[in-house]
Structures are given as structure tokens and as C-alpha cells.
Design a protein around this motif. Structure first.
Motif, PDB file in Angstrom:
ATOM      1  N   ARG A 230      23.045  19.154   8.942  1.00 20.39           N
ATOM      2  CA  ARG A 230      23.160  18.484   7.691  1.00 20.39           C
ATOM      3  C   ARG A 230      23.728  19.607   6.238  1.00 20.39           C
ATOM      4  NH1 ARG A 230      21.683  13.211   8.411  1.00 20.39           N
ATOM      5  NH2 ARG A 230      20.153  12.898   9.822  1.00 20.39           N
ATOM      6  N   ARG A 231      23.092  20.610   6.250  1.00 16.79           N
ATOM      7  CA  ARG A 231      23.424  21.622   5.430  1.00 16.79           C
ATOM      8  C   ARG A 231      24.575  22.548   5.683  1.00 16.79           C
ATOM      9  NH1 ARG A 231      18.369  19.937   5.440  1.00 16.79           N
ATOM     10  NH2 ARG A 231      17.121  19.543   3.677  1.00 16.79           N
ATOM     11  N   PRO A 232      25.484  22.820   4.559  1.00 14.57           N
ATOM     12  CA  PRO A 232      26.830  23.552   5.160  1.00 14.57           C
ATOM     13  C   PRO A 232      26.356  24.935   5.712  1.00 14.57           C
ATOM     14  CG  PRO A 232      26.580  23.309   2.693  1.00 14.57           C
ATOM     15  CD  PRO A 232      25.641  22.533   3.371  1.00 14.57           C
ATOM     16  N   LEU A 233      25.552  25.872   5.039  1.00 20.01           N
ATOM     17  CA  LEU A 233      25.390  27.086   5.546  1.00 20.01           C
ATOM     18  C   LEU A 233      24.481  27.097   6.973  1.00 20.01           C
ATOM     19  CD1 LEU A 233      24.769  29.176   2.251  1.00 20.01           C
ATOM     20  CD2 LEU A 233      27.019  28.750   3.567  1.00 20.01           C
ATOM     21  N   MET A 234      23.430  26.196   7.113  1.00 16.85           N
ATOM     22  CA  MET A 234      22.765  26.362   8.161  1.00 16.85           C
ATOM     23  C   MET A 234      23.732  25.753   9.545  1.00 16.85           C
ATOM     24  SD  MET A 234      19.110  24.343   8.819  1.00 16.85           S
ATOM     25  CE  MET A 234      18.453  25.369   7.879  1.00 16.85           C
ATOM     26  N   ARG A 235      24.720  24.880   8.847  1.00 16.06           N
ATOM     27  CA  ARG A 235      25.506  24.316  10.124  1.00 16.06           C
ATOM     28  C   ARG A 235      26.299  25.549  10.476  1.00 16.06           C
ATOM     29  NH1 ARG A 235      29.154  21.255   7.173  1.00 16.06           N
ATOM     30  NH2 ARG A 235      27.442  19.781   6.604  1.00 16.06           N
ATOM     31  N   TRP A 236      26.689  26.345   9.673  1.00 11.36           N
ATOM     32  CA  TRP A 236      27.641  27.647  10.208  1.00 11.36           C
ATOM     33  C   TRP A 236      26.458  28.482  11.010  1.00 11.36           C
ATOM     34  CZ3 TRP A 236      31.532  30.087  11.846  1.00 11.36           C
ATOM     35  CH2 TRP A 236      31.358  31.405  11.937  1.00 11.36           C
ATOM     36  N   MET A 237      25.294  28.451  10.578  1.00  9.94           N
ATOM     37  CA  MET A 237      24.426  29.399  11.318  1.00  9.94           C
ATOM     38  C   MET A 237      24.197  28.779  12.907  1.00  9.94           C
ATOM     39  SD  MET A 237      23.180  32.026   9.999  1.00  9.94           S
ATOM     40  CE  MET A 237      24.810  32.493   9.690  1.00  9.94           C
ATOM     41  N   CYS A 238      24.148  27.322  12.733  1.00 14.76           N
ATOM     42  CA  CYS A 238      23.885  26.534  14.087  1.00 14.76           C
ATOM     43  C   CYS A 238      25.089  26.947  15.051  1.00 14.76           C
ATOM     44  CB  CYS A 238      23.717  25.162  13.910  1.00 14.76           C
ATOM     45  SG  CYS A 238      22.160  24.770  13.208  1.00 14.76           S
ATOM     46  N   SER A 241      24.945  30.714  16.247  1.00 16.42           N
ATOM     47  CA  SER A 241      24.053  30.663  17.132  1.00 16.42           C
ATOM     48  C   SER A 241      24.530  30.247  18.502  1.00 16.42           C
ATOM     49  CB  SER A 241      22.936  30.000  16.836  1.00 16.42           C
ATOM     50  OG  SER A 241      22.430  30.854  15.535  1.00 16.42           O
ATOM     51  N   LEU A 242      25.118  29.048  18.516  1.00 16.55           N
ATOM     52  CA  LEU A 242      25.553  28.186  19.742  1.00 16.55           C
ATOM     53  C   LEU A 242      26.590  29.090  20.429  1.00 16.55           C
ATOM     54  CD1 LEU A 242      26.047  24.550  18.687  1.00 16.55           C
ATOM     55  CD2 LEU A 242      24.232  25.482  20.020  1.00 16.55           C
ATOM     56  N   VAL A 243      27.461  29.667  19.832  1.00 17.22           N
ATOM     57  CA  VAL A 243      28.404  30.525  20.509  1.00 17.22           C
ATOM     58  C   VAL A 243      27.846  32.011  21.183  1.00 17.22           C
ATOM     59  CG1 VAL A 243      30.519  32.062  20.255  1.00 17.22           C
ATOM     60  CG2 VAL A 243      30.561  29.651  18.942  1.00 17.22           C
ATOM     61  N   CYS A 244      27.030  32.616  20.546  1.00 15.02           N
ATOM     62  CA  CYS A 244      26.368  33.546  20.833  1.00 15.02           C
ATOM     63  C   CYS A 244      25.387  33.428  21.900  1.00 15.02           C
ATOM     64  CB  CYS A 244      25.530  34.390  19.762  1.00 15.02           C
ATOM     65  SG  CYS A 244      26.700  35.125  18.614  1.00 15.02           S
ATOM     66  N   TRP A 245      24.619  32.334  22.047  1.00 15.44           N
ATOM     67  CA  TRP A 245      23.580  31.768  23.107  1.00 15.44           C
ATOM     68  C   TRP A 245      24.370  31.598  24.305  1.00 15.44           C
ATOM     69  CZ3 TRP A 245      18.449  31.053  23.808  1.00 15.44           C
ATOM     70  CH2 TRP A 245      17.646  31.540  22.580  1.00 15.44           C
ATOM     71  N   TYR A 408      25.922  37.103  10.678  1.00 15.34           N
ATOM     72  CA  TYR A 408      24.479  36.698  10.483  1.00 15.34           C
ATOM     73  C   TYR A 408      23.821  37.399   9.291  1.00 15.34           C
ATOM     74  CZ  TYR A 408      23.508  34.169  15.026  1.00 15.34           C
ATOM     75  OH  TYR A 408      23.407  33.338  15.859  1.00 15.34           O
ATOM     76  N   PRO A 409      22.863  36.630   8.458  1.00 15.84           N
ATOM     77  CA  PRO A 409      22.082  37.472   7.473  1.00 15.84           C
ATOM     78  C   PRO A 409      21.260  38.488   8.307  1.00 15.84           C
ATOM     79  CG  PRO A 409      21.163  35.322   7.820  1.00 15.84           C
ATOM     80  CD  PRO A 409      22.458  35.317   8.727  1.00 15.84           C
ATOM     81  N   GLU A 410      21.096  39.455   7.327  1.00 14.35           N
ATOM     82  CA  GLU A 410      20.145  40.629   8.363  1.00 14.35           C
ATOM     83  C   GLU A 410      18.553  39.940   8.012  1.00 14.35           C
ATOM     84  OE1 GLU A 410      18.160  42.712  10.182  1.00 14.35           O
ATOM     85  OE2 GLU A 410      20.465  43.403  10.013  1.00 14.35           O
ATOM     86  N   THR A 411      17.856  39.893   9.126  1.00 10.01           N
ATOM     87  CA  THR A 411      16.646  39.404   9.038  1.00 10.01           C
ATOM     88  C   THR A 411      15.313  40.228   9.345  1.00 10.01           C
ATOM     89  OG1 THR A 411      16.671  38.397  11.357  1.00 10.01           O
ATOM     90  CG2 THR A 411      17.378  37.027   9.699  1.00 10.01           C
ATOM     91  N   ASN A 412      15.635  41.704   9.715  1.00 12.45           N
ATOM     92  CA  ASN A 412      14.787  42.532   9.959  1.00 12.45           C
ATOM     93  C   ASN A 412      13.752  42.721   8.794  1.00 12.45           C
ATOM     94  OD1 ASN A 412      13.353  44.604  11.370  1.00 12.45           O
ATOM     95  ND2 ASN A 412      14.419  46.149  10.331  1.00 12.45           N
ATOM     96  N   GLY A 413      12.249  42.504   9.131  1.00 15.78           N
ATOM     97  CA  GLY A 413      11.223  42.569   8.519  1.00 15.78           C
ATOM     98  C   GLY A 413      10.881  41.769   7.379  1.00 15.78           C
ATOM     99  N   MET A 414      11.824  40.609   7.312  1.00 15.67           N
ATOM    100  CA  MET A 414      11.362  39.498   6.334  1.00 15.67           C
ATOM    101  C   MET A 414      10.496  38.373   6.802  1.00 15.67           C
ATOM    102  SD  MET A 414      14.605  36.649   7.297  1.00 15.67           S
ATOM    103  CE  MET A 414      13.452  35.304   6.986  1.00 15.67           C
ATOM    104  N   GLN A 415       9.630  37.852   6.021  1.00 18.46           N
ATOM    105  CA  GLN A 415       8.789  36.788   6.265  1.00 18.46           C
ATOM    106  C   GLN A 415       9.502  35.674   6.943  1.00 18.46           C
ATOM    107  OE1 GLN A 415       5.500  37.269   6.110  1.00 18.46           O
ATOM    108  NE2 GLN A 415       5.845  39.398   5.512  1.00 18.46           N
TER     109      GLN A 415
END
Length: 477
Positions: A230-238, A241-245, A408-415
Motif C-alpha cells: 500500500r505504501r510506495p517505498l515499501m512496495r518497492w522493497m517488496c 525482495s521478490l526478485v532477489c528471493w 536496499y537501505p543498509e540495515t546492519n546494526g539497526m534496531q
């Protein structure tokens, strides 16, 4: 293809297999590939079902159900009387197996502090690699497929004892507002470390969880797959992710299934193909030092490059033993990089998506991965008629995915992110492509445009574009 002159089975590797028992050769050969594809269809079902179950009813409950189902179904496979019942039961085995893995991965990720999350991921996947390394030698010792299935089903039995000592994930308990239950679990952890729970810190944690609960009630109490689009940036993340998976699973399982076709000893090749999984999962450690994004990209690009190199050496290097051994070695190294990518995509997905949608996001990606793994057996079958196609397909898709991971955004070490809205804000501030576009619009611009009305008189319309906190706003005067 019919076999007018008859056929016979070699028994130097296995004495009895499903292929030999039900004559899955000649014009029935496609049934062998079909059984593997349908096995991965079970992975698809399990990925689809376990996400909502894990998010709604708890990580521990999901692990218990899936582990028990995996044990019973794997045991029953060894008693199936015909091909159809064998295939159906294997689908059920795959459904519970992948569900157990996803639930376990989600649980361990949430129990791990952000600075130890990489080590936790390594621990899970190295254990899987060790089991895969042992498996060829179990087959070597037993040689009959029914005995193999019967034996490996009992690997799940110790889990039934362990579950009595495993508490529910405190992160999940907090997300459901079960603060007293979560406090009991955290106090047990503190006691095991020889410390006591700090009441002030706990009060702050509960206050944060309550605020997160309020934010979630403004969103959706139970997040479904479509809510992630539903959200534009999360849609891009999805989509990313689908292509990479899809790619990681197709290449990983394609190279794993192809080990028996490589030149050399069957059992040794499968063992080496599994051993590189251990090495690859140890390399995941560097994602905690260098970042998830670059290491994931290296995994994809490395897998693609070695796949293509193996194909070129095999096709154009000649038929000598040395050349074919080199081709086998390149394919196994490709499997190493494919394992690295496949292991990290789980971690990146668990960190990119918020807590109330994490298991759903992982299950969605895992579903797409099963589509890739279902295609891989038929892609491998094409090697007999188009020798260059399979490895070229694997290599091209891997290199493409390696480029996409850089978005992708960098997620290493983030909460961990708490809610869907928080995730969208995180993407807005951390997506490399978005930041690149924003940097090109950082300077203040004033554009004066003159519009001509119907009478031919000039009408001034000034548009000022001002950037504040990375968001471009327009004001017309």
C-alpha cells in the motif's frame, strides 16, 4: 522418449530409488522432475501459511506445530506405496519443513541484540550446512530411499524436548500487549546472565511498546501480504525482495540439484557442495562489519560469474578430466556464493520490514523463492538439449539481482522497525536511490513563469521550491 530396447538400472550409487522403483525413465522421465517441482510447491504453501500463523499466534507455537508436522510427514513418506502418494506426502513434508525454518529464523532474529544478530544468523545456517554435509554419507550408508527417509525423520525428535525449555519471543509478546508475560521471559534471561532486570529500563520499554501499539491500531491489527504494497517505498522493497528471493532460491537449489550431474564421485561432489555452505555462512560474518548490502551484492554477482565461467569451461575447454574437474570446481564455488546470498536475503528481509509484518514479509519472499526452486528442476533438464542455457540463466539472473541489492537501505546494526509507517519513514531517509535523487534537488530554485491569458496580457506565476529535511515543497505566490 521411449526406450524400445529396454533399460537397466545401475546400483553402484543407490540400490533402490523412487526412479528405479516406479520406472521414472524414458517417456516417464518428466515425472522425476515433476516430483521435485511439487516438493518445492510444498515450500510455497509453507511459506504462505507460516507468516500469518507466526505473527498472529506466536513464534513458539508456530515452531511446535511445524516441527511436529515435519516429523510425522517425513516418517510417513517411507511407507508410501506408489508414486502419487509419495509426491503428495513429500509436498506435506516440504510445507512443514520450510515453515519450521521460517518460524525458527524469526524467533532467533528477535531474541538477538542488534550487534549479535549476524552471529545468530551464522549459527542457524552453519548448523544447516553441517546437516547437509552429513546427509550424503547417510545415503552412502543406507543406499535405499525408504531407509533414508525413515532415518532422517527422527532428527526432529530432540526438538520436542527442547520446546519445554524455550520461552515465547518477548518481542512478539510486547507487540501483542502481553507485558507481564514478556517481563517473566526477560527476567529469566537476566537471571541466566547473573543480573537483574532494571525496573526503570523495563518501564521505558513498556512505554515504547504501548506507543507502538497505538501506532499499530491506527494501521491494521493483523497485517496481510497486500498491506505491504500500500505504501510506495515499501512496495518497492517488496518488489526488490521478490526478485532477489526468486533468484537466490533458483540458483541455490539448481546448483544443489545439479551436484549429481557433475563429473566425479557422486557422494563426494554432494558433500563438497554442502561443505561450501558452511564456508559461505561463515562469510556472513563480514556483513556485520562491511554491511549487509555490499556483501549480499557480492554473493549474487559471485554466484552468477562462477556459473557462467563453469559453463564456458565445460563447453569450450574440451573433454579432458582436468577441464571437467575445473568446471566442477567453478560450479561448487558458485554454490558457495549462492549460499551466501540465500542466507543474507533472510537477514535483510527480517531487518527491512517492521515487527508486525516481519514473518509475513519473510513468508512472502519465501513463497517467491519457491517459484524459483520449482522452475530449477526443469531448467536443469534442459541441459541435455541446450547445454549452455541453464548456467547462463542462473548467471544472468544472479548478476541482475546483485545490482538490485544495491538499492536496499543498509540495515546492519539497526534496531528493528516497529510499524509500517515507521518503516516507510526509514526508507525515505535511507534508500540510496532516493537520497541520490534528493541530492540533485538540494539547491533552492526560484522559477518565474509567465502565463498568457485569453486577452493576451501577461500573468505572473512564481513557484518557489524549498527543500526541508529532504522533502521538496512548493509554494505558489
Amino acid at each position: 522418449m521411449t526406450c524400445d530396447s529396454g533399460y537397466r538400472y545401475e546400483t553402484d550409487v543407490f540400490t533402490i530409488t523412487p526412479v528405479s522403483e516406479w520406472d521414472l525413465v524414458c517417456d516417464r522421465q518428466y515425472l522425476d522432475s515433476l516430483s521435485t517441482t511439487l516438493f518445492f510447491l510444498g515450500f510455497f504453501f509453507g511459506s504462505f501459511l507460516i507468516g500469518p500463523v507466526t505473527d498472529w499466534y506466536g513464534r513458539k507455537r508456530a515452531m511446535q506445530i511445524s516441527c511436529f508436522g515435519m516429523f510425522v510427514s517425513a516418517l510417513l513418506v517411507s511407507f508410501m506405496p506408489n508414486y502419487t502418494s509419495y509426491v503428495i506426502m513429500r509436498i506435506i513434508v516440504a510445507t512443514f519443513t520450510v515453515a519450521c525454518y521460517i518460524a525458527n529464523f524469526t524467533y532467533v532474529s528477535e531474541l538477538s541484540d542488534s550487534k549479535w544478530r549476524t552471529e545468530a544468523i551464522i549459527y542457524i545456517n552453519v548448523n544447516a550446512g553441517v546437516i547437509h554435509t552429513i546427509y550424503p554419507w547417510i545415503c552412502y550408508a543406507l543406499r535405499e530411499w525408504r531407509k533414508v527417509h525413515f532415518t532422517i525423520s527422527f532428527a526432529a525428535v530432540p526438538c520436542f524436548i527442547i520446546f519445554f525449555f524455550v520461552p515465547e519471543s518477548p518481542v512478539w509478546l510486547l507487540s501483542k500487549g502481553r507485558y507481564n508475560d514478556a517481563k517473566v521471559v526477560v527476567e529469566r534471561y537476566a537471571q541466566s546472565n547473573g543480573t537483574k532486570l532494571n525496573e526503570e529500563m523495563w518501564a521505558e520499554l513498556v512505554a515504547g511498546a504501548e506507543q507502538m501499539q497505538e501506532d499499530r491500531t491506527k494501521e491494521i491489527s493483523k497485517v496481510g501480504v497486500w498491506d505491504l504494497f500500500r505504501r510506495p517505498l515499501m512496495r518497492w522493497m517488496c518488489i526488490n525482495s521478490l526478485v532477489c528471493w526468486f533468484t537466490s532460491s533458483m540458483v541455490f537449489y539448481g546448483l544443489a540439484l545439479n551436484a549429481g550431474s557433475l563429473s566425479g564421485d557422486f557422494y563426494l561432489n554432494n558433500c563438497l557442495n554442502a561443505m561450501v555452505e558452511i564456508v559461505a555462512n561463515l562469510l556472513v560474518y563480514f556483513s556485520g562489519k562491511l554491511g549487509r548490502r555490499p556483501v549480499l551484492s557480492v554473493g549474487f554477482v559471485g554466484a552468477g560469474s562462477f556459473c557462467i565461467a563453469s559453463m564456458l569451461v565445460s563447453l569450450y575447454g574440451g573433454n579432458s578430466t582436468g577441464i571437467q574437474t575445473t568446471s566442477t570446481g567453478l560450479a561448487i564455488i558458485g554454490k558457495l556464493f549462492a549460499t551466501l546470498a540465500f542466507s543474507l536475503i533472510y537477514a535483510v528481509t527480517s531487518e527491512v520490514f517492521p515487527s508486525n509484518a516481519r514473518a509475513t514479509a519473510i513468508s512472502m519472499g519465501s513463497m517467491m523463492a519457491r517459484v524459483g526452486s520449482m522452475i530449477s528442476p526443469f531448467a536443469l533438464q534442459l541441459q541435455t538439449t541446450i547445454p549452455w542455457f541453464t548456467q547462463t540463466l542462473f548467471g544472468s539472473l544472479s548478476i541482475l539481482s546483485g545490482a538490485l541489492t544495491l538499492l536496499y537501505p543498509e540495515t546492519n546494526g539497526m534496531q528493528f522497525i516497529g510499524t509500517l509507517d515507521q518503516a516507510e519513514e526509514f526508507y525515505r531517509n535511507n534508500l540510496p536511490l532516493l537520497n541520490c535523487l534528493n541530492r540533485r534537488r538540494t539547491r533552492k530554485e526560484a522559477n518565474i513563469r509567465f502565463l498568457v491569458d485569453e486577452d493576451g496580457k501577461g500573468k505572473e506565476n512564481r513557484t518557489f521550491q524549498i527543500e526541508e529535511d529532504g522533502i521538496v515543497m512548493s509554494e505558489k505566490l
